[in-house]
Motif scaffolding. Structure first.
Motif, PDB file in Angstrom:
ATOM      1  N   PHE A   1      52.137  29.790   7.773  1.00  0.00           N
ATOM      2  CA  PHE A   1      51.411  28.620   8.275  1.00  0.00           C
ATOM      3  C   PHE A   1      52.371  27.561   8.823  1.00  0.00           C
ATOM      4  O   PHE A   1      52.057  26.861   9.793  1.00  0.00           O
ATOM      5  N   ILE A   2      53.536  27.435   8.209  1.00  0.00           N
ATOM      6  CA  ILE A   2      54.543  26.505   8.736  1.00  0.00           C
ATOM      7  C   ILE A   2      54.997  26.957  10.126  1.00  0.00           C
ATOM      8  O   ILE A   2      55.127  26.149  11.054  1.00  0.00           O
ATOM      9  N   SER A   3      55.207  28.257  10.251  1.00  0.00           N
ATOM     10  CA  SER A   3      55.624  28.782  11.558  1.00  0.00           C
ATOM     11  C   SER A   3      54.524  28.597  12.592  1.00  0.00           C
ATOM     12  O   SER A   3      54.810  28.427  13.784  1.00  0.00           O
TER      13      SER A   3
ATOM     14  N   LEU B   1      62.616  30.565  10.887  1.00  0.00           N
ATOM     15  CA  LEU B   1      62.197  29.193  11.179  1.00  0.00           C
ATOM     16  C   LEU B   1      63.302  28.433  11.888  1.00  0.00           C
ATOM     17  O   LEU B   1      63.037  27.651  12.818  1.00  0.00           O
ATOM     18  N   PHE B   2      64.559  28.660  11.473  1.00  0.00           N
ATOM     19  CA  PHE B   2      65.686  27.989  12.140  1.00  0.00           C
ATOM     20  C   PHE B   2      65.772  28.409  13.603  1.00  0.00           C
ATOM     21  O   PHE B   2      65.966  27.571  14.497  1.00  0.00           O
ATOM     22  N   LYS B   3      65.615  29.692  13.854  1.00  0.00           N
ATOM     23  CA  LYS B   3      65.679  30.186  15.234  1.00  0.00           C
ATOM     24  C   LYS B   3      64.537  29.612  16.071  1.00  0.00           C
ATOM     25  O   LYS B   3      64.726  29.274  17.253  1.00  0.00           O
ATOM     26  N   MET B   4      63.359  29.494  15.466  1.00  0.00           N
ATOM     27  CA  MET B   4      62.211  28.944  16.185  1.00  0.00           C
ATOM     28  C   MET B   4      62.438  27.476  16.537  1.00  0.00           C
ATOM     29  O   MET B   4      62.132  27.031  17.649  1.00  0.00           O
ATOM     30  N   ILE B   5      62.985  26.715  15.590  1.00  0.00           N
ATOM     31  CA  ILE B   5      63.261  25.300  15.839  1.00  0.00           C
ATOM     32  C   ILE B   5      64.307  25.148  16.936  1.00  0.00           C
ATOM     33  O   ILE B   5      64.185  24.293  17.829  1.00  0.00           O
ATOM     34  N   LEU B   6      65.333  25.997  16.889  1.00  0.00           N
ATOM     35  CA  LEU B   6      66.364  25.964  17.928  1.00  0.00           C
ATOM     36  C   LEU B   6      65.761  26.274  19.296  1.00  0.00           C
ATOM     37  O   LEU B   6      66.095  25.632  20.304  1.00  0.00           O
ATOM     38  N   GLY B   7      64.855  27.240  19.333  1.00  0.00           N
ATOM     39  CA  GLY B   7      64.187  27.568  20.585  1.00  0.00           C
ATOM     40  C   GLY B   7      63.351  26.415  21.118  1.00  0.00           C
ATOM     41  O   GLY B   7      63.322  26.167  22.329  1.00  0.00           O
ATOM     42  N   LEU B   8      62.680  25.689  20.223  1.00  0.00           N
ATOM     43  CA  LEU B   8      61.903  24.525  20.640  1.00  0.00           C
ATOM     44  C   LEU B   8      62.789  23.448  21.243  1.00  0.00           C
ATOM     45  O   LEU B   8      62.428  22.805  22.235  1.00  0.00           O
ATOM     46  N   ILE B   9      63.954  23.237  20.648  1.00  0.00           N
ATOM     47  CA  ILE B   9      64.889  22.219  21.161  1.00  0.00           C
ATOM     48  C   ILE B   9      65.363  22.605  22.564  1.00  0.00           C
ATOM     49  O   ILE B   9      65.387  21.768  23.479  1.00  0.00           O
ATOM     50  N   ILE B  10      65.708  23.873  22.738  1.00  0.00           N
ATOM     51  CA  ILE B  10      66.177  24.334  24.054  1.00  0.00           C
ATOM     52  C   ILE B  10      65.066  24.192  25.088  1.00  0.00           C
ATOM     53  O   ILE B  10      65.295  23.736  26.218  1.00  0.00           O
TER      54      ILE B  10
END
Length: 350
Positions: free
Chosen positions: A241-243, A321-330
């Motif tokens: 759910f967080i993802s 989750l870390f990879k997803m957050i990094l992708g959002l920043i990019i």
């Protein structure tokens, strides 16, 4: 649920089950039809009725509103699509019925009537909802639990998605913008029909994956459908759910490509060439810009996956989750560049 244990020996091709390549081409053609239609949908809505290739003549706001509802329903439809597969049909039949609905939807869109336009969108929404969440589950079901080839199998499958998306934006986009919007919609339907045909022909390689567990003779599999979640599984659901929150932001921004950015490419981008190309002349179709995302994923996806693999070998693990957050920043950084382009366009027009 898909059968992921006690799999019988399967015929192999290039070190992977042949069923992987059946699903590869099915998804490739499905994405060809979906992204091909998406590449020209908004352009068709805003095209003037007085042009040589007339559209519906809607305002940008009206077109983007319908596009927003359409894409939202496509994603939401995956929820009942997955539920129906788990409770009643199994993934294999759900993919089949989804493919049939998609062929109907794209074919109906080729008819130049408003009832056909809305009906076609409805069939496509239902078809994607049935096919998209279940075909990925089938890919995982081709491998036993712990099989080290599983991640590579998903990488191969994902490449098929982007090949379909890349080719469709160029081919369907050209046909739709140059020769007629409804010809483009019809071509997307032909692509999906090819995917459905090869899926049917390849059923012998999918006998042991995607079957409905409720009809299974295996007592363990039947009990698995009724077993309550364990503590570990409940924790995973919380992480899921967080993802979801991150994914909603990502896809909300990503889908601007087929909407707002598509209109920007059509109205505010210099697409004229100093030479002429076959079939299109000297003006690049706006829909061609939709192929860039898939092209970069094909070229860079392997390199990015290799980077994370090397980190893992060094013991430097990174969570999903870390990879997803990094992708959002990019991705967010990309919109800053777009804002700069918009400012430059406004200054030149002033």
């Amino acid at each position: 649920m898909a059968t992921t244990t006690k799999l019988p020996t399967q015929k192999q091709l290039f070190g992977h089950p042949v069923g992987l390549y059946i699903l590869f081409f099915t998804e490739m053609w499905e994405r060809f039809s979906y992204y091909g239609m998406r590449a020209i949908l908004v352009l068709y809505l805003v095209a003037r009725t007085t042009e040589d290739n007339p559209g519906l003549g809607w305002t940008n706001g009206e077109a983007l509103a319908l596009y927003g509802w359409y894409t939202m329903l496509v994603y939401v439809a995956s929820i009942p699509g997955g539920w129906i597969a788990d409770k009643f049909l199994g993934q294999k039949k759900s993919v089949l019925y989804g493919g049939i609905l998609l062929v109907i939807g794209h074919s109906v869109l080729a008819i130049e009537q408003m009832w056909a336009f809305y009906s076609g969108l409805g069939f496509i929404i239902a078809g994607v909802g049935m096919l998209k969440p279940n075909i990925s589950t089938m890919v995982g079901g081709l491998y036993k639990q712990g099989d080290i080839r599983r991640d590579k199998g998903f990488t191969i499958f994902y490449i098929g998605i982007n090949i379909g998306a890349f080719l469709s934006s160029l081919i369907v986009g050209t046909v739709g913008e140059v020769y007629g919007w409804h010809y483009g919609f019809g071509l997307a339907g032909i692509g999906m029909a090819l995917g459905l045909l090869q899926y049917l022909l390849g059923q012998k390689y999918l006998k042991h994956v995607g079957n409905f567990l409720g009809a299974s003779e295996d007592k363990v599999e039947k009990e698995a459908m009724k077993r309550p979640l364990t503590k570990v599984e409940k924790d995973r659901v919380i992480v899921l759910f967080i993802s979801f929150a991150l994914v909603i932001i990502f896809w909300g921004a990503f889908e601007q490509a087929g909407g707002l950015m598509n209109i920007y490419a059509s109205e505010k981008t210099d697409r004229m060439l100093s030479f002429s190309l076959p079939f299109i002349g000297n003006e690049i179709p706006a829909s061609w810009f939709q192929s860039l995302n898939a092209m970069f994923i094909i070229f860079l996806g392997t390199s990015v996956a290799g980077y994370w693999a090397r980190r893992k070998l060094k013991g430097k693990l990174s969570t999903g989750l870390f990879k997803m957050i990094l992708g959002l920043i990019i991705m967010g950084t990309g919109f800053f560049f777009m804002s700069a382009a918009a400012v430059e366009y406004n200054n030149e027009g002033a």
